[in-house]
Motif scaffolding. Structure first.
Motif, PDB file in Angstrom:
ATOM      1  N   ARG A 258      33.718 -81.576  -2.584  1.00 22.22           N
ATOM      2  CA  ARG A 258      34.682 -81.065  -1.613  1.00 22.22           C
ATOM      3  C   ARG A 258      34.164 -79.752  -1.038  1.00 22.22           C
ATOM      4  NH1 ARG A 258      37.814 -82.242  -5.960  1.00 22.22           N
ATOM      5  NH2 ARG A 258      38.102 -80.007  -6.357  1.00 22.22           N
ATOM      6  N   GLU A 260      35.487 -76.968  -0.211  1.00 24.48           N
ATOM      7  CA  GLU A 260      35.957 -75.736  -0.844  1.00 24.48           C
ATOM      8  C   GLU A 260      35.231 -75.455  -2.153  1.00 24.48           C
ATOM      9  OE1 GLU A 260      39.150 -78.986  -1.570  1.00 24.48           O
ATOM     10  OE2 GLU A 260      37.808 -78.310   0.042  1.00 24.48           O
ATOM     11  N   ARG A 261      34.895 -76.526  -2.875  1.00 25.69           N
ATOM     12  CA  ARG A 261      34.158 -76.325  -4.121  1.00 25.69           C
ATOM     13  C   ARG A 261      32.723 -75.881  -3.825  1.00 25.69           C
ATOM     14  NH1 ARG A 261      32.367 -80.717  -8.762  1.00 25.69           N
ATOM     15  NH2 ARG A 261      31.355 -79.189 -10.098  1.00 25.69           N
ATOM     16  N   LEU A 263      31.654 -74.213  -1.230  1.00 28.37           N
ATOM     17  CA  LEU A 263      31.656 -72.828  -0.753  1.00 28.37           C
ATOM     18  C   LEU A 263      31.989 -71.846  -1.877  1.00 28.37           C
ATOM     19  CD1 LEU A 263      33.416 -73.375   2.693  1.00 28.37           C
ATOM     20  CD2 LEU A 263      30.973 -73.048   2.235  1.00 28.37           C
ATOM     21  N   ARG A 264      32.663 -72.323  -2.905  1.00 31.05           N
ATOM     22  CA  ARG A 264      32.917 -71.473  -4.069  1.00 31.05           C
ATOM     23  C   ARG A 264      31.662 -71.336  -4.927  1.00 31.05           C
ATOM     24  NH1 ARG A 264      36.502 -74.551  -7.384  1.00 31.05           N
ATOM     25  NH2 ARG A 264      34.632 -75.246  -8.473  1.00 31.05           N
ATOM     26  N   ARG A 279      25.818 -75.172   1.851  1.00 31.05           N
ATOM     27  CA  ARG A 279      26.855 -74.684   2.768  1.00 31.05           C
ATOM     28  C   ARG A 279      26.797 -75.394   4.116  1.00 31.05           C
ATOM     29  NH1 ARG A 279      25.454 -69.502   0.766  1.00 31.05           N
ATOM     30  NH2 ARG A 279      24.351 -68.997   2.723  1.00 31.05           N
ATOM     31  N   TYR A 283      30.177 -76.925   5.612  1.00 26.04           N
ATOM     32  CA  TYR A 283      30.726 -76.547   6.916  1.00 26.04           C
ATOM     33  C   TYR A 283      30.802 -77.754   7.843  1.00 26.04           C
ATOM     34  CZ  TYR A 283      30.216 -71.557   5.749  1.00 26.04           C
ATOM     35  OH  TYR A 283      30.327 -70.314   5.180  1.00 26.04           O
ATOM     36  N   ASN A 286      33.680 -79.894   7.084  1.00 24.55           N
ATOM     37  CA  ASN A 286      34.930 -79.239   7.483  1.00 24.55           C
ATOM     38  C   ASN A 286      35.042 -79.066   8.998  1.00 24.55           C
ATOM     39  OD1 ASN A 286      36.557 -78.908   5.286  1.00 24.55           O
ATOM     40  ND2 ASN A 286      36.147 -76.743   4.971  1.00 24.55           N
TER      41      ASN A 286
END
Length: 453
Positions: A258, A260-261, A263-264, A279, A283, A286
């Motif tokens: 996912r 968000e994961r 990017l974390r 990344r 991106y 998304n």
């Protein structure tokens, strides 16, 4: 009483049938850079195993579990979860060496023999149990059946544990012959052992009865001395190979996880190639196209001649609706990799997506070259069919569709497409003969499906 036992007979037989086969793959993941790396990592091990490199395939499966397997033929299937769990290329090489041990040991063929023996034991106990049930001894019948089932399962699992130990030994020999350290192999077994502890598997001998593999602790103990005594034990990891592994691992993570994961785990403070790779995919998933392109441009600033960075930029542009801008990076990537089939297929797609008919001739040449080198590429066949249709060559468009459909197991549709292609192609031509071959293959698979129902 008898009617209650018969369904168990089929359930037990079905259980052995399932144990004899690997889990069905969710999907195959294909990426030019990843396949090039895995093939390079495997090449010295394949040679050490006495196999021909061109005949062995390393296939990446979209599955988060930590696993690898062979399933007949000379193909090693690696789960994406295994790549994610591995810290080094050397660990993955240890896994590949082990799986090659299964291939050279003929374990898939011999596994079928073991299933037959175990099923025979189970069926005999079932028949004895049925006889007892008919005689009115219901409790005794159930006891006979359960004991037979346990004995059969135990025999099969013991056989698989022997196979795993044999593959461990063969894998160690192949690593040694290839001059590759066994440190990664032991490190990966350590990860498996940690999982066993985490999920509460006992390390005692009696716990091994219900396991398909020997306990990881036992495997480590068995292999450690051989690995440490091997001249390659202290050989340092290849830094270039390790660097390539780290970027492919991050690329795969960015593609599958996912956003968000991703990017974390790969924050913007990390500016190395793996982080930017991950990344860029996050991106892109998304729909944050400016940020995705910023990452690809940063990668290209590090190495403007990297074909995989160019491929990524072209892919982002193409999939964000900018095919004309995608042509330059994709054309360069294809040229730098000598028209690597997967990259060429994306380039061909971009040429078609421009909807500029002046690009269609180039697209046809690119895609024909792609499928000539890699026939098992349904995406390339589909794009080639689009080009043929746009240029009015419907027989070859239908033939390309048939190629794509038979690989996607759409056998009825493939049969119709192949028959239509055959009717319109020059009699006796290579394409006409290929249409016949696909039609025969589709018919055979449809007949087999009917028999299996």
């Amino acid at each position: 009483m008898l009617a209650a036992f018969v369904p168990r007979l089929f359930a037990i037989a079905a259980a052995f049938a399932l144990l004899a086969q690997p889990a069905a793959a969710q999907s195959i993941l294909r990426d030019a850079e990843t396949e090039a790396l895995l093939n390079e990592m495997a090449a010295p091990l394949i040679e050490a195993a006495g196999l021909a490199p061109g005949n062995v395939s390393i296939v990446l499966i979209n599955d988060p579990s930590i696993n690898a397997f062979v399933a007949g033929g000379q193909a090693v299937y690696i789960h994406s979860g295994l790549i994610d769990a591995a810290d080094t290329a050397n660990e993955v090489q240890g896994v590949i060496a082990h799986e090659l041990g299964h291939i050279t040991g003929g374990h898939i063929i011999r596994g079928g023999e073991a299933v037959g023996t175990a099923t025979s034991i189970s069926l005999v106990s079932m028949l004895l149990g049925v006889a007892a049930a008919v005689a009115g001894a219901g409790d005794a019948a159930m006891g006979v059946i359960m004991a037979g089932q346990q004995a059969a399962m135990g025999k099969f699992l013991a056989f698989t544990r022997v196979q795993e130990s044999s593959a461990d030994a063969a894998g160690a020999a192949y690593l040694s012959k290839a001059g590759i350290s066994g440190r990664g192999s032991l490190a990966f077994f350590g990860k498996l052992q940690n999982q066993e502890f985490r999920y509460g598997y006992s390390q005692k001998d009696e716990a091994t009865f219900g396991r398909t593999h020997p306990l990881s602790g036992d495997r480590i103990a068995t292999l450690r001395e051989d690995y440490i005594d091997d001249p390659a034990w202290d050989k340092p990891d290849d830094p270039v190979l390790q660097g390539r592994f780290e970027r492919v691992k991050a690329k795969l993570f960015g593609y599958l996880a996912r956003p968000e994961r991703t990017l974390r785990d790969y924050p913007e403070s990390m500016t190395g190639v793996p982080a930017r790779y991950a990344r860029a995919y996050a991106y892109h998933k998304n729909a944050m196209i400016p940020q995705a392109l910023a990452e690809t441009d940063a990668l290209l600033a590090m190495n403007p001649a990297d074909p995989y960075f160019l491929e990524l930029k072209g892919q982002v542009l193409l999939e964000s609706g900018r095919p004309n801008e995608a042509l330059e990076p994709l054309r360069k990537a294809a040229a730098m990799t000598n028209n690597e089939p997967l990259i060429a297929a994306v380039f061909g797609h971009a040429l078609i997506a421009t909807e500029d008919k002046s690009h269609f001739e180039e697209a046809e040449g690119v895609l024909r070259a792609a499928v000539a080198r890699d026939r098992l590429n349904p995406f390339a066949w589909y794009q080639l069919g689009v080009v043929y249709a746009a240029r009015g060559d419907m027989p070859r468009a239908r033939l390309a569709s048939a190629e794509q459909q038979v690989m996607s197991r759409q056998y009825e549709t493939a049969l119709r497409s192949a028959q239509a292609a055959e009717a319109g192609l020059p009699h006796g031509s290579p394409d006409w003969l290929r249409a016949q071959d696909i039609a025969m293959q589709a018919r055979a698979m449809l007949e087999q499906d009917v028999k299996n129902r």
